[in-house]
Design a protein around this motif. Structure first.
Motif, mmCIF file in Angstrom:
data_model
loop_
_atom_site.group_PDB
_atom_site.id
_atom_site.type_symbol
_atom_site.label_atom_id
_atom_site.label_comp_id
_atom_site.label_asym_id
_atom_site.label_seq_id
_atom_site.Cartn_x
_atom_site.Cartn_y
_atom_site.Cartn_z
ATOM 1 N N PHE A 531 133.853 31.509 57.989
ATOM 2 C CA PHE A 531 133.265 31.244 59.298
ATOM 3 C C PHE A 531 132.570 32.488 59.841
ATOM 4 O O PHE A 531 131.441 32.419 60.364
ATOM 5 C CB PHE A 531 134.360 30.772 60.245
ATOM 6 C CG PHE A 531 133.872 30.419 61.623
ATOM 7 C CD1 PHE A 531 133.087 29.297 61.841
ATOM 8 C CD2 PHE A 531 134.201 31.214 62.705
ATOM 9 C CE1 PHE A 531 132.637 28.975 63.112
ATOM 10 C CE2 PHE A 531 133.767 30.908 63.978
ATOM 11 C CZ PHE A 531 132.983 29.779 64.181
ATOM 12 N N MET A 532 133.206 33.640 59.711
ATOM 13 C CA MET A 532 132.602 34.892 60.186
ATOM 14 C C MET A 532 131.336 35.226 59.411
ATOM 15 O O MET A 532 130.345 35.698 59.981
ATOM 16 C CB MET A 532 133.619 36.028 60.069
ATOM 17 C CG MET A 532 134.809 35.899 61.009
ATOM 18 S SD MET A 532 136.095 37.123 60.652
ATOM 19 C CE MET A 532 135.172 38.651 60.817
ATOM 20 N N VAL A 533 131.368 34.998 58.109
ATOM 21 C CA VAL A 533 130.181 35.299 57.297
ATOM 22 C C VAL A 533 129.027 34.376 57.672
ATOM 23 O O VAL A 533 127.864 34.803 57.736
ATOM 24 C CB VAL A 533 130.535 35.187 55.805
ATOM 25 C CG1 VAL A 533 129.286 35.280 54.949
ATOM 26 C CG2 VAL A 533 131.512 36.294 55.419
ATOM 27 N N MET A 534 129.313 33.112 57.922
ATOM 28 C CA MET A 534 128.272 32.189 58.362
ATOM 29 C C MET A 534 127.626 32.674 59.655
ATOM 30 O O MET A 534 126.396 32.680 59.795
ATOM 31 C CB MET A 534 128.864 30.797 58.560
ATOM 32 C CG MET A 534 129.227 30.067 57.285
ATOM 33 S SD MET A 534 130.105 28.521 57.614
ATOM 34 C CE MET A 534 128.929 27.679 58.650
ATOM 35 N N LEU A 535 128.436 33.106 60.612
ATOM 36 C CA LEU A 535 127.897 33.627 61.865
ATOM 37 C C LEU A 535 127.052 34.872 61.624
ATOM 38 O O LEU A 535 125.972 35.025 62.207
ATOM 39 C CB LEU A 535 129.046 33.952 62.824
ATOM 40 C CG LEU A 535 129.898 32.780 63.317
ATOM 41 C CD1 LEU A 535 131.071 33.297 64.139
ATOM 42 C CD2 LEU A 535 129.063 31.826 64.154
ATOM 43 N N GLN A 536 127.553 35.759 60.762
ATOM 44 C CA GLN A 536 126.841 37.003 60.515
ATOM 45 C C GLN A 536 125.504 36.761 59.824
ATOM 46 O O GLN A 536 124.488 37.367 60.176
ATOM 47 C CB GLN A 536 127.715 37.925 59.659
ATOM 48 C CG GLN A 536 127.224 39.351 59.584
ATOM 49 C CD GLN A 536 127.174 39.991 60.942
ATOM 50 O OE1 GLN A 536 128.090 39.837 61.738
ATOM 51 N NE2 GLN A 536 126.108 40.703 61.220
ATOM 52 N N VAL A 537 125.496 35.878 58.850
ATOM 53 C CA VAL A 537 124.248 35.581 58.138
ATOM 54 C C VAL A 537 123.229 34.944 59.072
ATOM 55 O O VAL A 537 122.045 35.308 59.082
ATOM 56 C CB VAL A 537 124.541 34.679 56.926
ATOM 57 C CG1 VAL A 537 123.250 34.169 56.311
ATOM 58 C CG2 VAL A 537 125.364 35.438 55.885
ATOM 59 N N LYS A 538 123.669 34.005 59.891
ATOM 60 C CA LYS A 538 122.751 33.364 60.834
ATOM 61 C C LYS A 538 122.224 34.349 61.857
ATOM 62 O O LYS A 538 121.029 34.331 62.208
ATOM 63 C CB LYS A 538 123.461 32.205 61.525
ATOM 64 C CG LYS A 538 122.547 31.399 62.434
ATOM 65 C CD LYS A 538 123.265 30.212 63.058
ATOM 66 C CE LYS A 538 122.317 29.438 63.985
ATOM 67 N NZ LYS A 538 123.015 28.284 64.629
ATOM 68 N N SER A 539 123.091 35.234 62.340
ATOM 69 C CA SER A 539 122.648 36.239 63.304
ATOM 70 C C SER A 539 121.631 37.194 62.692
ATOM 71 O O SER A 539 120.591 37.483 63.297
ATOM 72 C CB SER A 539 123.862 37.012 63.827
ATOM 73 O OG SER A 539 123.472 38.078 64.650
ATOM 74 N N CYS A 540 121.905 37.678 61.482
ATOM 75 C CA CYS A 540 120.962 38.594 60.823
ATOM 76 C C CYS A 540 119.636 37.902 60.524
ATOM 77 O O CYS A 540 118.564 38.510 60.651
ATOM 78 C CB CYS A 540 121.581 39.141 59.541
ATOM 79 S SG CYS A 540 122.998 40.231 59.806
ATOM 80 N N ARG A 542 118.248 35.487 62.224
ATOM 81 C CA ARG A 542 117.485 35.364 63.467
ATOM 82 C C ARG A 542 116.882 36.693 63.882
ATOM 83 O O ARG A 542 115.720 36.752 64.294
ATOM 84 C CB ARG A 542 118.396 34.827 64.576
ATOM 85 C CG ARG A 542 117.786 34.913 65.971
ATOM 86 C CD ARG A 542 118.607 34.179 66.998
ATOM 87 N NE ARG A 542 118.427 32.745 66.875
ATOM 88 C CZ ARG A 542 118.923 31.864 67.743
ATOM 89 N NH1 ARG A 542 119.620 32.280 68.777
ATOM 90 N NH2 ARG A 542 118.725 30.578 67.573
ATOM 91 N N LEU A 543 117.652 37.775 63.779
ATOM 92 C CA LEU A 543 117.129 39.076 64.185
ATOM 93 C C LEU A 543 116.033 39.552 63.241
ATOM 94 O O LEU A 543 115.044 40.152 63.677
ATOM 95 C CB LEU A 543 118.271 40.091 64.237
ATOM 96 C CG LEU A 543 119.338 39.843 65.316
ATOM 97 C CD1 LEU A 543 120.462 40.856 65.199
ATOM 98 C CD2 LEU A 543 118.720 39.908 66.706
ATOM 99 N N CYS A 544 116.196 39.312 61.938
ATOM 100 C CA CYS A 544 115.165 39.725 60.984
ATOM 101 C C CYS A 544 113.884 38.923 61.164
ATOM 102 O O CYS A 544 112.782 39.447 60.950
ATOM 103 C CB CYS A 544 115.680 39.580 59.555
ATOM 104 S SG CYS A 544 117.024 40.706 59.129
ATOM 105 N N ALA A 545 114.001 37.667 61.561
ATOM 106 C CA ALA A 545 112.819 36.842 61.792
ATOM 107 C C ALA A 545 112.124 37.171 63.105
ATOM 108 O O ALA A 545 111.025 36.673 63.365
ATOM 109 C CB ALA A 545 113.200 35.366 61.748
ATOM 110 N N GLY A 546 112.775 37.989 63.928
ATOM 111 C CA GLY A 546 112.163 38.365 65.199
ATOM 112 C C GLY A 546 112.241 37.302 66.263
ATOM 113 O O GLY A 546 111.560 37.405 67.294
#
Length: 638
Positions: A531-540, A542-546
């Motif tokens: 669950f934590m990894v899913m959140l982290q991947v989605k957050s990264c 979004r931030l990388c896509a700007g």
């Protein structure tokens, strides 16, 4: 008698001690030396045989014990010894690293935190007993039960969450405190009244307490705003004051907090979310920790309240168990490494002077953590006090919980990207704070990814090798067993902590224990890690896509109406209050016309609203007469 020579006696004593130590060393080393010699003889004998295949498993096991990086497989009735290939060594290396980080960053801190907490509780208990015995034989506690908004609240002794007389005399007065409750009115219009009344009637403070409700709403909400204004005219208990302000143009919790902070005149300020119900003595515990540790802020813990009444169900229980492990272990562990805690947005007591000149970032997804990082970089100190508990409502669904945690993960990543240069470049920051912040942001994510690799890659390969190889060898046996045993240590400690919370939480604490056993188990840890990894991947991503992150309101599970007179009542409870306690009459009353009449009656002036259970039958009959004739006749008939 012959005079004694002290120098000669001293030399003789040293010689005897040296002989004794030499004999002890020989007795201790001899078995080890004998075992090593026998082991080397077996190794030489097996090597002299020049065999790689053996007829029995015992012979193959002897060969594997003589050398590392070997495993045995069965082929044509024989056990053939083969060397580890690259995949075996990589898996063994990752397993070893996982075991080391689990031992250093989980087991050791968990054991230390658990034993320290028990030692402090034991010391506090002994200190209270000494004070009571010194006061004159130990006076019995006064009847100090939780004064809930209604009889439906669970009553608890003062020793659980409240403060008894002897303890209250030892506590500082604390002067005045301002309690800030920020509201987003469209989402919290049904919970704010219960929270206000809970704080004004139940939270203990030895000085003046001002409750400052600051709210924002995109559109005018006449009924809810009128209710807030009416509550200001209620005669609250002595030294309790209510102030309500609307923040025009506000679109975030941070803007509401900034508006309130500019108008605070008390030396202390505490922030609660609109759904939080702090325990009776929690605010005094926060003040005590603030003065004892001489810090700028003390952050209390959270738990899920109303577990038997919310719509969260299983989700609320799981989040409650996760909160226990997080607040009582993970956050304390972070403070051990960083030397500081951090503000979590609610149930945190501040020195007003420490926030002078500071404002919450209105664009940040997690304005509380952003403020914490900025203050830590100024060498301000923040502590944790898990015993100062506050109950909140659970998210209404799994999707609401995921959105809430995703907002937290995105806010942490934003804070890291915004402040990571200051961690290394800003002068005057303590070395421990720098290392702790880097560990909290960077190293923690690296360890999470390594644990994920061990879970997704190493674990399946290990299971495959155990199923195909008859003997996997010493490295795989050792590295596979160590994480299992170390994980069981944290599992047991989390369960014991849940058991220690039973006296404070009563029935809900007892129900929490099996949930903690499930959540803290290896299976629960694996699910939480994914669950934590899913959140982290989605957050990264979004931030990388700007893409700009948007703040979403967390929908909460509403409680069944059991509030103080005039509190936020549901339609069913409003009808029940209006018509009495007959459930069949309530079912008949839940028609649109009667629901409207019941809600109108529930929204009358707060100074004249009292629980229908305490009103005489004559007043109940008057209420029935005010209903439409047809509906009243139908209700009386049933």
């Amino acid at each position: 008698p012959t005079p004694r020579n002290s120098t000669q006696d001293h030399i003789t004593l040293r010689i005897e001690v040296a002989k004794f130590l030499r004999s002890v060393a020989r007795w201790c080393v001899m078995p080890i030396d004998t075992h090593v010699g026998m082991h080397m003889e077996k190794r030489v004998d097996l090597a002299a045989l020049g065999k790689s295949c053996f007829s029995t498993m015992e012979e193959a096991s002897h060969r594997l014990r003589s050398e590392w990086w070997l495993h045995a497989v069965q082929d044509d009735g024989k056990y053939c010894v083969e060397t580890y290939d690259v995949s075996h060594k990589v898996v063994a290396g990752f397993s070893c690293f996982s075991a080391m980080q689990l031992f250093l960053f989980s087991v050791v801190p968990f054991v230390f935190i658990f034993l320290r907490r028990r030692a402090r509780q034991l010391g506090a208990c002994c200190h209270r007993m000494q004070r009571r015995s010194a006061a004159g034989g130990g006076s019995a506690r006064q009847e100090d039960y939780r004064r809930g908004p209604s009889a439906g609240h669970r009553q608890q002794p003062a020793g659980d969450n409240g403060v008894d007389d002897s303890e209250r005399q030892q506590r500082p007065s604390g002067d005045g405190v301002t309690v800030i409750v920020p509201l987003y009115l469209p989402n919290e219009q049904f919970v704010f009244r219960e929270t206000v009344e809970w704080i004004m009637h139940n939270v203990e403070w030895l000085g003046a307490l001002t409750l400052f409700v600051v709210y924002n709403t995109p559109e005018d909400m006449v009924e809810a705003e009128d209710q807030l204004r009416q509550m200001q005219r209620i005669a609250w208990p002595a030294n309790r004051y209510l102030r309500v302000e609307r923040v025009h143009g506000s679109t975030s919790k941070a803007a509401n907090l900034n508006f309130a902070m500019r108008r605070i005149e008390t030396p202390y300020v505490v922030v609660y979310d609109a759904d939080h119900h702090p325990e009776r003595g929690s605010l005094l515990r926060l003040l005590e920790a603030l003065l004892r540790e001489d810090v700028d802020c003390v952050q209390g813990s959270w738990y899920m309240r109303g577990l038997g009444e919310t719509q969260g169900g299983c989700l609320a229980r799981i989040v409650d168990a996760e909160f226990l492990a997080d607040w009582y272990f993970a956050k304390e562990m972070s403070r051990m490494f960083m030397g500081n805690g951090y503000f979590s947005g609610s149930n945190g007591l501040w020195k007003t002077a420490s926030l002078a000149g500071e404002t919450f970032n209105e664009k940040a997804m997690t304005e509380d953590f952003d403020m914490s990082v900025r203050l830590i970089m100024q060498n301000k100190r923040i502590a944790f006090c898990p015993t100062a508990r506050s109950g909140e409502l659970a998210p209404i669904s799994w999707s609401a919980c995921f959105n809430q945690r995703f907002r937290w993960a995105t806010g942490w990543d934003e804070s890291f990207l915004q402040h990571y240069r200051s961690f290394a470049m800003q002068p005057g920051v303590k070395l421990r704070s720098r290392c702790g912040l880097f560990w909290l942001f960077g190293v923690k994510y690296v360890l999470t990814m390594i644990s994920l690799f061990s879970l997704i890659v190493c674990l399946p390969l290990t299971i495959y090798w155990y199923s195909t190889h008859d003997i996997v060898g010493q490295p795989m046996n050792l590295m596979g067993a160590m994480p299992t045993y170390l994980g069981c240590v944290t599992w047991v400690l989390a369960t014991l902590e849940a058991m220690c919370q039973i006296p404070a939480r009563g029935k809900q604490g007892l129900i929490q224990v099996p949930v903690v056993i499930l959540v803290a188990s290896p299976l629960g840890y694996c699910c939480l890690l994914l669950f934590m990894v899913m959140l982290q991947v989605k957050s990264c991503a979004r931030l990388c896509a700007g893409r700009e992150a948007t703040w979403e309101v967390t929908q909460r599970s509403p409680l069944a109406a059991r509030s103080r007179p005039g509190g936020p009542v549901s339609e069913r409870c409003a009808a029940q209050q209006l018509l009495g306690a007959n459930p069949f009459v309530v079912e008949v009353a839940l028609v649109p016309q009667l629901k409207a009449a019941a809600l109108v009656a529930a929204d009358q002036d707060a100074s004249t609203q009292w629980s229908e259970s305490s009103r005489p039958p004559s007043e109940l009959s008057e209420d029935r007469e005010q209903l439409p004739d047809a509906l009243a006749a139908e209700a009386e008939e049933h």
